[in-house]
Design an enzyme around this catalytic site. Structure first.
Site, PDB file in Angstrom:
ATOM      1  CG  ASN A 107      94.365  38.556  62.730  1.00  0.00           C
ATOM      2  OD1 ASN A 107      94.602  37.664  62.563  1.00  0.00           O
ATOM      3  ND2 ASN A 107      94.707  39.450  62.722  1.00  0.00           N
TER       4      ASN A 107
ATOM      5  CE1 TYR B 101      91.926  44.842  54.768  1.00  0.00           C
ATOM      6  CE2 TYR B 101      91.794  46.389  53.932  1.00  0.00           C
ATOM      7  CZ  TYR B 101      91.051  45.668  54.292  1.00  0.00           C
ATOM      8  OH  TYR B 101      90.130  45.150  54.218  1.00  0.00           O
TER       9      TYR B 101
ATOM     10  N   GLY C 210      99.638  54.672  50.881  1.00  0.00           N
ATOM     11  CA  GLY C 210      98.316  53.538  50.235  1.00  0.00           C
ATOM     12  C   GLY C 210      96.965  53.534  50.057  1.00  0.00           C
ATOM     13  CG  ASP C 211      94.802  56.718  51.970  1.00  0.00           C
ATOM     14  OD1 ASP C 211      94.564  55.268  52.166  1.00  0.00           O
ATOM     15  OD2 ASP C 211      94.817  57.028  52.220  1.00  0.00           O
TER      16      ASP C 211
ATOM     17  CG  PHE D 198      82.455  40.024  59.778  1.00  0.00           C
ATOM     18  CD1 PHE D 198      82.162  40.368  59.020  1.00  0.00           C
ATOM     19  CD2 PHE D 198      82.213  38.746  60.213  1.00  0.00           C
ATOM     20  CE1 PHE D 198      81.008  40.822  58.294  1.00  0.00           C
ATOM     21  CE2 PHE D 198      80.631  38.608  59.468  1.00  0.00           C
ATOM     22  CZ  PHE D 198      80.328  39.478  58.364  1.00  0.00           C
ATOM     23  CB  ALA D 199      88.567  37.623  62.902  1.00  0.00           C
ATOM     24  CB  ALA D 200      90.243  41.212  58.954  1.00  0.00           C
TER      25      ALA D 200
ATOM     26  CE1 TYR E 252      79.703  50.450  61.874  1.00  0.00           C
ATOM     27  CE2 TYR E 252      81.761  50.451  60.512  1.00  0.00           C
ATOM     28  CZ  TYR E 252      80.341  50.782  61.043  1.00  0.00           C
ATOM     29  OH  TYR E 252      79.426  51.652  60.103  1.00  0.00           O
TER      30      TYR E 252
HETATM   31  N1  UDP Z   1      91.174  60.091  55.675  1.00  0.00           N
HETATM   32  C1  UDP Z   1      91.240  61.706  56.007  1.00  0.00           C
HETATM   33  N2  UDP Z   1      91.459  61.784  57.200  1.00  0.00           N
HETATM   34  C2  UDP Z   1      90.886  61.139  58.394  1.00  0.00           C
HETATM   35  C3  UDP Z   1      90.478  59.664  58.717  1.00  0.00           C
HETATM   36  C4  UDP Z   1      90.904  59.103  56.927  1.00  0.00           C
HETATM   37  O1  UDP Z   1      91.355  62.637  55.188  1.00  0.00           O
HETATM   38  O2  UDP Z   1      90.899  61.399  59.592  1.00  0.00           O
HETATM   39  C5  UDP Z   1      90.375  59.934  54.433  1.00  0.00           C
HETATM   40  C6  UDP Z   1      91.461  58.700  54.038  1.00  0.00           C
HETATM   41  O3  UDP Z   1      92.604  59.465  53.276  1.00  0.00           O
HETATM   42  C7  UDP Z   1      91.157  58.138  52.734  1.00  0.00           C
HETATM   43  C8  UDP Z   1      89.201  58.532  52.685  1.00  0.00           C
HETATM   44  O4  UDP Z   1      89.091  59.611  54.354  1.00  0.00           O
HETATM   45  O5  UDP Z   1      91.043  58.576  51.807  1.00  0.00           O
HETATM   46  C9  UDP Z   1      88.551  56.959  54.024  1.00  0.00           C
HETATM   47  O6  UDP Z   1      90.012  56.392  54.819  1.00  0.00           O
HETATM   48  P1  UDP Z   1      89.295  55.225  55.712  1.00  0.00           P
HETATM   49  O7  UDP Z   1      90.162  55.516  56.539  1.00  0.00           O
HETATM   50  O8  UDP Z   1      87.998  55.713  56.777  1.00  0.00           O
HETATM   51  O9  UDP Z   1      88.758  54.143  54.683  1.00  0.00           O
HETATM   52  P2  UDP Z   1      90.081  53.650  53.644  1.00  0.00           P
HETATM   53  O10 UDP Z   1      89.182  53.980  52.747  1.00  0.00           O
HETATM   54  O11 UDP Z   1      90.921  53.800  53.876  1.00  0.00           O
HETATM   55  O12 UDP Z   1      89.065  52.392  53.737  1.00  0.00           O
END
Ligand code: UDP
Length: 323
Positions: free
Chosen positions: A92, A141, A278-279, A73-75, A11
């Site tokens: 990776n 990650y 992990g968020d 960028f590859a990861a 992307y």
């Molecule tokens: N998220 C969500 N629903 C989805 C995909 C993501 O609620 O279908 C939330 C996710 O938990 C995070 C935010 O949206 O808090 C952004 O997630 P995304 O995967 O786009 O990017 P990240 O911040 O993980 O790189």
């Protein structure tokens, strides 16, 4: 410049390749196509099908391309997947990345530009986040990207390799030609847009009990074309160090869904799900340093514009890339 782009079929890499070519650079793309798409590689670029797990493959590609700069960028780049399969991320992002770094040094490459991430910080002590905040990742990650940052630091100190590492916040949007297509889509905006595309009945919100005003996670979204422009600025001689790339605005998951409704003119039902492991609750950048030192200025800072360009691309390519 003559540039090697790893992950140029993905992307962000595909849009960056397009922008590099538009700016007059010569580009060789190295990609193993596990996540990327052959048709996402700009036809003006040379393409090498990578096998990074094969000993010597990266060095051979670097020697063949003879780049002055490598844009890496590859990861593997999914927080959730890294919590289930950490080994994939260390293999990776760290082991294959190290082979690339060694190849860069062996071939006398002058500049290395690396796609790092705000996930290297973990939950921040303050927002907006500046580069000197402590880095305490809470998922493999982010940890794997931080390990690569540390390797870059030492390769600069010891081998004199000049580098710029960009800590991306959340890439969004599309160029006219290239957009976001993951075979398994986990990202928020493309998942939400599946509803107006008629490919899903509803979207999902992961967690509504975060310590944020509406209970959902807050992220700083940045247009992929603006990300690409920062990489071009990083190629200038003497540019060196770690830089955040974001807009300094945070949007909650609910606000993103609302913006998608406004842009598409469709109602988008959402179901509330548990938190995704992990968020971090809130990640918002200060990109002052990139603006000051690189002269970077985002052209598309508004979430509306990011969603509008993403929507235009998905409407033109409802099934994404054909391959
Ligand atoms: N998220 C969500 N629903 C989805 C995909 C993501 O609620 O279908 C939330 C996710 O938990 C995070 C935010 O949206 O808090 C952004 O997630 P995304 O995967 O786009 O990017 P990240 O911040 O993980 O790189």
């Amino acid at each position: 410049m003559n540039v090697l782009v790893t992950g140029g079929a993905g992307y962000i890499g595909s849009v960056c390749t397009e922008e590099l070519l538009n700016a007059g650079h010569a580009v060789t793309v190295y990609d193993n196509l596990t996540e990327g798409h052959r048709s996402a590689v700009d036809s003006r670029a040379r393409f090498i099908l990578g096998r990074p797990e094969v000993e010597g493959d990266l060095l051979k590609a670097v020697r063949e391309a003879q780049p002055e700069a490598i844009l890496h960028f590859a990861a593997s780049a999914l927080v959730g997947e890294s919590m289930a399969n950490p080994g994939k991320y260390f293999q990776n992002n760290v082991v294959n990345g190290l082979a690339l770094l060694n190849a860069a040094v062996a071939a006398g490459v002058r500049k290395f530009v690396f796609s790092s991430t705000c996930a290297t910080y973990g939950p921040p002590e303050k927002v907006p986040m500046t580069e000197e905040l402590p880095q305490r990742p809470i998922n493999p990650y982010g940890e794997s990207k931080l390990m690569f940052e540390r390797m870059l630091h030492w390769y600069h100190e010891i081998h004199g390799l000049e580098f710029v590492a960009f800590r991306y916040f959340n890439a969004a949007g599309a160029s006219e030609q290239f957009g976001e297509h993951h075979r398994t889509e986990t990202h928020l905006i493309p998942n939400v847009l599946k509803v107006p595309l008629g490919q899903a009945k509803q979207c999902e919100i992961y967690g509504t009990d975060y310590p944020t005003p509406d209970g959902t996670c807050i992220r700083d979204y940045i247009h992929v074309v603006d990300l690409a422009q920062a990489h071009i600025l990083a190629l200038a001689p003497g540019k060196q160090g770690f830089y955040n790339l974001g807009n300094g605005d945070g949007y909650s998951v609910r606000q993103v869904i609302q913006t998608c409704e406004q842009v598409t003119g469709c109602r988008i039902p959402a179901v509330e799900k548990p938190r995704r492991p992990g968020d971090p609750p809130r990640l918002v950048a200060s990109a002052e340093k990139a603006m000051r030192e690189l002269g970077w200025k985002p052209k598309f800072p508004r979430l509306q514009e990011m969603v509008a360009t993403a929507w235009a691309w998905h409407r033109k390519h409802p099934q994404g890339y054909p391959d």
